[in-house]
Design a protein around this motif. Structure first.
Motif, PDB file in Angstrom:
ATOM      1  N   ASP A  99      44.977  35.819  51.084  1.00  0.00           N
ATOM      2  CA  ASP A  99      43.490  36.214  49.948  1.00  0.00           C
ATOM      3  C   ASP A  99      43.250  36.383  49.105  1.00  0.00           C
ATOM      4  O   ASP A  99      42.318  35.388  48.247  1.00  0.00           O
ATOM      5  CB  ASP A  99      42.459  37.200  51.124  1.00  0.00           C
ATOM      6  CG  ASP A  99      41.895  37.143  52.914  1.00  0.00           C
ATOM      7  OD1 ASP A  99      42.395  35.776  52.386  1.00  0.00           O
ATOM      8  OD2 ASP A  99      42.999  37.907  52.578  1.00  0.00           O
ATOM      9  N   VAL A 100      44.317  37.730  48.498  1.00  0.00           N
ATOM     10  CA  VAL A 100      43.566  37.959  47.088  1.00  0.00           C
ATOM     11  C   VAL A 100      45.323  38.100  46.368  1.00  0.00           C
ATOM     12  O   VAL A 100      45.986  38.899  46.562  1.00  0.00           O
ATOM     13  CB  VAL A 100      43.928  39.550  46.615  1.00  0.00           C
ATOM     14  CG1 VAL A 100      42.952  39.430  45.639  1.00  0.00           C
ATOM     15  CG2 VAL A 100      42.096  39.376  47.218  1.00  0.00           C
ATOM     16  N   ALA A 142      41.234  44.979  46.714  1.00  0.00           N
ATOM     17  CA  ALA A 142      41.200  44.872  47.564  1.00  0.00           C
ATOM     18  C   ALA A 142      41.345  45.044  49.093  1.00  0.00           C
ATOM     19  O   ALA A 142      42.053  44.141  50.020  1.00  0.00           O
ATOM     20  CB  ALA A 142      41.982  43.669  46.525  1.00  0.00           C
ATOM     21  N   THR A 202      46.470  41.184  50.907  1.00  0.00           N
ATOM     22  CA  THR A 202      46.660  40.529  49.249  1.00  0.00           C
ATOM     23  C   THR A 202      48.122  41.202  49.145  1.00  0.00           C
ATOM     24  O   THR A 202      48.612  41.776  50.084  1.00  0.00           O
ATOM     25  CB  THR A 202      45.954  42.481  49.122  1.00  0.00           C
ATOM     26  OG1 THR A 202      44.658  42.314  49.244  1.00  0.00           O
ATOM     27  CG2 THR A 202      45.896  42.681  47.351  1.00  0.00           C
ATOM     28  N   HIS A 208      42.543  33.942  46.062  1.00  0.00           N
ATOM     29  CA  HIS A 208      41.616  33.457  44.884  1.00  0.00           C
ATOM     30  C   HIS A 208      42.540  34.954  43.850  1.00  0.00           C
ATOM     31  O   HIS A 208      43.885  34.965  44.904  1.00  0.00           O
ATOM     32  CB  HIS A 208      40.396  35.237  45.063  1.00  0.00           C
ATOM     33  CG  HIS A 208      39.425  34.926  44.089  1.00  0.00           C
ATOM     34  ND1 HIS A 208      38.728  34.494  43.878  1.00  0.00           N
ATOM     35  CD2 HIS A 208      40.340  35.899  42.257  1.00  0.00           C
ATOM     36  CE1 HIS A 208      37.788  34.470  42.692  1.00  0.00           C
ATOM     37  NE2 HIS A 208      38.768  35.377  42.107  1.00  0.00           N
ATOM     38  N   VAL A 211      43.740  37.012  41.104  1.00  0.00           N
ATOM     39  CA  VAL A 211      43.406  37.934  39.442  1.00  0.00           C
ATOM     40  C   VAL A 211      44.424  38.287  38.918  1.00  0.00           C
ATOM     41  O   VAL A 211      45.631  38.975  38.909  1.00  0.00           O
ATOM     42  CB  VAL A 211      43.218  39.696  40.614  1.00  0.00           C
ATOM     43  CG1 VAL A 211      42.690  40.469  39.332  1.00  0.00           C
ATOM     44  CG2 VAL A 211      41.384  39.812  41.199  1.00  0.00           C
ATOM     45  N   GLN A 251      39.400  32.251  40.253  1.00  0.00           N
ATOM     46  CA  GLN A 251      40.348  33.246  39.648  1.00  0.00           C
ATOM     47  C   GLN A 251      39.313  34.128  38.752  1.00  0.00           C
ATOM     48  O   GLN A 251      38.691  34.267  38.505  1.00  0.00           O
ATOM     49  CB  GLN A 251      40.956  32.658  38.725  1.00  0.00           C
ATOM     50  CG  GLN A 251      42.067  33.069  37.383  1.00  0.00           C
ATOM     51  CD  GLN A 251      42.624  31.963  36.084  1.00  0.00           C
ATOM     52  OE1 GLN A 251      41.587  32.082  35.786  1.00  0.00           O
ATOM     53  NE2 GLN A 251      43.409  31.568  36.403  1.00  0.00           N
ATOM     54  N   GLY A 284      39.386  43.220  41.961  1.00  0.00           N
ATOM     55  CA  GLY A 284      39.412  43.480  43.498  1.00  0.00           C
ATOM     56  C   GLY A 284      38.546  43.176  44.097  1.00  0.00           C
ATOM     57  O   GLY A 284      38.840  42.639  45.742  1.00  0.00           O
ATOM     58  N   ALA A 322      36.664  39.620  43.938  1.00  0.00           N
ATOM     59  CA  ALA A 322      38.463  38.606  45.172  1.00  0.00           C
ATOM     60  C   ALA A 322      37.819  39.359  46.553  1.00  0.00           C
ATOM     61  O   ALA A 322      37.885  37.556  47.360  1.00  0.00           O
ATOM     62  CB  ALA A 322      39.192  39.619  44.348  1.00  0.00           C
ATOM     63  N   ALA A 323      38.258  40.189  46.619  1.00  0.00           N
ATOM     64  CA  ALA A 323      37.717  40.423  48.410  1.00  0.00           C
ATOM     65  C   ALA A 323      36.565  39.940  48.708  1.00  0.00           C
ATOM     66  O   ALA A 323      36.898  39.163  50.365  1.00  0.00           O
ATOM     67  CB  ALA A 323      37.982  42.015  48.825  1.00  0.00           C
ATOM     68  N   THR A 341      36.696  36.230  49.616  1.00  0.00           N
ATOM     69  CA  THR A 341      37.672  36.040  50.934  1.00  0.00           C
ATOM     70  C   THR A 341      36.943  36.022  52.055  1.00  0.00           C
ATOM     71  O   THR A 341      37.264  36.085  53.485  1.00  0.00           O
ATOM     72  CB  THR A 341      39.103  35.985  50.496  1.00  0.00           C
ATOM     73  OG1 THR A 341      39.345  37.356  50.122  1.00  0.00           O
ATOM     74  CG2 THR A 341      39.778  35.978  48.959  1.00  0.00           C
TER      75      THR A 341
END
Ligand SMILES: [Zn+2]
Lengths: 902, 80
Positions: A114-115, A131, A138, A206, A208, A362, A385, A388-389, A392
């Motif tokens: 996911d991240v 995340a 992650t 995603h 980071v 991103q 973080g 991004a989480a 998703t």
């Protein structure tokens, strides 16, 4: 020198190593560079082109000088983890590849998450924590052996870091990849990461980016002397590795960052030279408290010394030192961001190119986003973080910050270079490029950094300009009188060098490419076949008997096929099962000749052209039922033909009910060839009446062989001889081949003999005698093009150009000397053509063989206007001799086709 | 490497696909009636925009189906 205390090294685990043959001792936790510094080794090999003394300059992947040869060439001392027994040789520019194959096992791994967080400094760790706590899958990748990034350099928040590392390890859906460099960022968040022996293909929903920043050097006279180092590198060596590079240090800076170095080394730092006329009072006061003089509004003009720095000239003053810690500002590490198509802009206040606009899913945070205070980095990391989480599909709280002190970062005042001899002000240490070189480029009219880079080679060494790239941009701006730097060079993968062995992984040697073998392969091996590769297939090329060379074996095999009986494994021919009520109509539209009215039980040779009218493939098609055909293709083109059938059926004629299945592997095919072929058939397939009256040419019969194996026997010939093809289930192939050989009659033959036999008859091999620019007319195959129906490529076939008399046409060649073999690919010229370039070519040889039947050599060729030249002589000028040959009709044997019926 | 949404199989890596060029260039209904120029146009001339582009792909290493998608040629974003 090794400090008695501090650092993240383990003094209880000494490691022995050598540099240029001299033994030293380091500690577990050292890099090679930190161990060298701890042992007083600052100087490395001299510079590549000028031979000037150079020293360790950085502490990471941006190192321009400290190249060493280990087993692998051109490693950076700053990124090599020290191990016991390490033997390093300092390198002047080039390394050397070992002759030994790399015995390590490299592997690839695909990972979906996911991240993906790239970079394990404070911002990256914060992002991964935020995340990971939501349950999002992650991945945190960092190039260093240990998470922490700048925290390890600055000795800050180490307790929080330790807790975070523990928590990340425990989070069930979070994976931490240390020692793993994200080096390539491609479309749709596909990020390639390299550890020592594993290549990760990460596809992230995603990303980071917390990739940090690189400190910039300063450009002044003799700025390449050993002892001049990046300020952050000096701080890292001292704090992280307890390795002290010098006792009497001057710091030269354009920004706040280097003050930390001075403060951490207080007592050993005499002076801070700051380009800003008014450095932040807080920093200046602190310096004074620590007994450090601050020279504001000043720059270092020259380094003094010959083999190592002994002092600096600042204005009229000379200040003694053994280390000069420099900081020309910071470049956000936007390499991956730019690879991902993200756009940067120049920020005047921060004097750097900073991220402007992301293109992919991103975030870019922390120093990579030109945020340099710890509070800000942590805050951006936690926010990114959690965002991004959420993007998703996960949810959670933004974690509380462990550190909230407000730090004000004052703007830098960049200095691009100084007055003084420009030939001694180095922009690229690795390439030995100076301000004078850049001036030559701008003097020649170049404005763009892309041009200057290529003209001067700045940024093209192993470090790809990590320290020199922006230095060059600044110098160019100043030379051109521009207000601010204009644009960067393009960032391309890989971010750091990646070995071929890692990219290859296990796909080397036998596993480099799949090998396809026919069901009869083992028999061929047992019986001494020499193989050739045809696409991915291993095909028997010829079967030499003891004492035979290739020529003798092929002549023997050819004689057997022409005078007795011979067999070939033809299983590799591509086979496509075509079904559906419109199958006949479909074939009518793609083949140049008609198939709709072909009778069930009959075969027909067909030719395929692409829409541009060029010959694409050929093969025999059998009609198995009203709504079912079996088409054969050339061995190498089977997948392409299937793709092409699918394309036309799906995209142009979706109304046609027709379906295609590759059945190449499902069938094994044995060609039984020669005047005695019926004798073999009578034994192997006694129930089949193979007589001339009962089994017509270009028909097939389904029957059972003597051992009960169901077979499809076709009377087709690619040699001009009487021939049958026995097709059976691939799983029965070896058994039936054994049965054929057990008759004791046939001679096995390989692809070379097959080629000779067909060439004697003037049958072309698509891809050998054609090359994608050849029309049916060029081959003299108008006979196979239906004048009545349309087909793909017919419009091209009808263009006047397709019948232009000076097109290259297929002809035969008979060398004047019947023992002289024309090399395939040889260029042909008219007699009396001067051999001064450019030499006008008439054409080239496409196939060339010794013929047993003709008792001489012969060839096929494509020759301009060749059919008008039959009877004339052409020359093939080779390196050592010239071969003369007569142009003939492209058929050499049995032109009336008398041998077809045996 | 693109991540391409096959309408039948879902998102797959680009290595499984063959590119088929511009979408919506049909085989002419009556090729015989075209001039050489018109036929040449059909064979060889395609748009080459910077930005959104409707194009054909074949999932050749998967379900072998052809389909269309719209991709931004500047950013490689697959728009639909
Ligand atoms: Zn699919």
């Amino acid at each position: 020198m090794r400090l008695p205390e501090g650092g993240r090294i383990d003094r209880t685990k000494p490691l022995r190593f050598t540099v240029d043959g001299i033994e030293h001792t380091g500690c577990a936790g050292d890099t090679l560079a930190s161990a060298m510094i701890a042992n007083g080794l600052l100087t490395v090999a001299p510079s590549t082109y000028l031979g000037r003394p150079r020293g360790i300059f950085a502490a990471g992947v941006d190192e321009p000088n400290a190249l060493v040869q280990l087993d692998d060439p051109m490693q950076l001392a700053t990124t090599v983890e020290l191990v016991d027994g390490l033997a390093a040789t300092t390198l002047r520019g080039k390394g050397r590849l070992t002759d030994e194959p790399d015995a390590a096992r490299y592997d690839k791994r695909n990972a979906h998450c996911d991240v993906l967080v790239v970079g394990g400094g404070p911002a990256g760790v914060a992002a991964a924590l935020a995340a990971g706590r939501t349950g999002a899958r992650t991945i945190l990748a960092d190039e260093q052996r240990e998470l922490g990034g700048s925290l390890l350099t600055e000795n800050r928040l180490l307790d929080w870091l330790a807790d975070a590392v523990e928590e990340l390890d425990a989070l069930p859906e979070t994976r931490v990849l240390t020692g793993t460099t994200a080096f390539g960022y491609y479309d749709q968040n596909f990020v390639a990461c390299a550890s020592k022996t594993r290549l990760w293909h990460v596809r992230a929903k995603h990303v980071v980016l917390a990739t940090g920043a690189h400190e910039r050097p300063l450009v002044f006279v003799d700025n390449d002397l050993p002892g001049i180092m990046l300020a952050s590198a000096v701080r890292q060596y001292v704090n992280r590795y307890a390795a002290l590079p010098g006792e009497n240090i001057v710091v030269a800076t354009t920004n706040d960052g280097a003050y930390g170095t001075a403060f951490d080394l207080a007592g050993r730092v005499s002076t801070i030279v700051d380009s800003r006329s008014e450095p932040p009072a807080e920093l200046v006061n602190r310096a004074r408290e620590l007994g450090i003089e601050v020279l504001a509004g000043s720059t270092v003009r020259q380094a003094l010394g010959t083999q190592r720095i002994g002092g600096v000239r600042v204005g009229d003053r000379e200040i003694a030192c053994d280390v000069l810690a420099v900081s020309g500002g910071w470049n956000p590490a936007v390499h991956l961001f730019s690879q991902s198509q993200g756009k940067t802009r120049y920020d005047e206040r921060k004097a750097a190119f900073v991220p402007d606009k992301s293109v992919q899913a991103q975030h870019i945070v922390g120093a990579a986003n030109a945020v340099y205070d710890l509070t800000g980095c942590l805050d951006e990391g936690f926010s990114a973080g959690i965002e991004a989480a959420k993007m998703t599909g996960f949810d959670g709280e933004k974690p509380a910050a462990p550190y909230t002190a407000r730090e004000v970062i004052t703007d830098p005042h960049p200095v691009w270079f100084v007055d003084g001899p420009e030939g001694r002000q180095f922009v690229d240490l690795q390439r030995d490029v100076t301000v004078a070189d850049v001036r030559r480029a701008t003097g020649a009219g170049m404005r763009s950094v892309e041009h200057v880079k290529r003209y001067t080679t700045i940024g093209t060494a192993h470090d790809q300009g990590k320290t020199s790239g922006f230095a060059a941009i600044g110098v160019i701006a100043q030379l051109l009188g521009a207000e601010s730097p204009q644009g960067t060079t393009t960032y391309r993968p890989p971010y750091t060098p990646v070995s071929f062995a890692l990219l290859a992984g296990r796909d080397r040697g036998e596993l480099h490419d799949p090998v396809r073998k026919t069901p009869m392969h083992d028999w061929h091996v047992r019986n001494g076949a020499v193989f050739e590769n045809v696409g991915q297939w291993k095909r028997p090329w010829y079967y030499p008997q003891p004492g035979e060379d290739m020529k003798a074996a092929v002549l023997r095999e050819c004689r057997a096929a022409r005078t007795d009986v011979a067999v070939m494994d033809a299983s590799t021919l591509g086979k496509i099962d075509i079904q559906g009520p419109d199958a006949g109509e479909f074939l009518n539209r793609v083949y140049t000749n008609a198939f709709a009215k072909l009778k069930v039980g009959h075969c027909r040779y067909g030719l395929l052209c692409k829409a541009d009218g060029m010959v694409f493939d050929d093969g025999v098609v059998m009609r198995v039922a009203e709504d079912r055909f079996l088409a054969t293709t050339t061995t190498g083109n089977a997948a392409a033909v299937l793709d092409w059938f699918e394309e036309w059926a799906q995209t142009e004629w979706p109304d046609l009910e027709v379906w295609f299945t590759s059945v190449t592997e499902q069938w094994a095919t044995i060609a039984v060839v020669g005047p005695q072929a019926r004798v073999v058939l009578a034994i192997v397939a006694p129930d089949v009446d193979c007589s001339q009256d009962a089994f017509d040419f270009m028909t097939f019969k389904d029957a059972f062989l003597a051992d009960g194996t169901p077979a499809r026997i076709a009377r087709v010939s690619f040699s001009g001889e009487l021939a049958f093809e026995i097709n059976v289930d691939g799983r029965a192939g070896a058994r039936v081949w054994d049965a054929v050989m057990a008759t004791g009659l046939p001679t096995p033959y390989g692809t070379e003999t097959m080629h000779v036999l067909r060439a004697e008859k003037g049958y072309v091999i698509v891809g050998q005698d054609t090359d994608g620019t050849v029309t049916p007319q060029d081959l003299g195959m108008e006979w196979i093009v239906s004048p009545r129906k349309d087909f793909v490529g017919k419009r091209s076939y009808q263009r006047p150009d397709a019948t232009r008399p000076d097109r290259k046409q297929l002809v035969g060649l008979l060398p004047t000397d019947p023992d002289e073999l024309l090399p395939e690919g040889a260029q042909l010229i008219a007699p009396d053509t001067p051999l001064t370039p450019p030499v006008p070519m008439l054409g080239h040889v496409t196939s060339s063989y010794h013929s047993a039947a003709l008792e001489r050599t012969f060839a096929l060729a494509l020759v301009k206007g060749g059919r008008q030249l039959i009877g004339r002589t052409v020359l093939a000028p080779l390196r050592d001799r010239t071969i003369a040959a007569t142009i003939t009709e492209p058929i050499f044997y049995d032109p009336e086709g008398a041998r077809r019926d045996g | 490497m693109l991540l391409i949404p096959c309408p039948w199989c879902g998102d797959r890596d680009e290595t499984e696909f063959h590119y088929g060029g511009q979408a919506g260039v049909p085989y002419p209904e009556r090729p015989a009636e075209l001039t050489d120029e018109q036929w040449g146009e059909y064979l060889f001339v395609r748009d080459n925009p910077k930005g959104e582009f409707a194009e054909r792909w074949s999932h050749s290493a998967g379900c072998r189906r052809w389909f269309n998608l719209v991709r931004n040629t500047a950013t490689h974003e697959i728009v639909r």
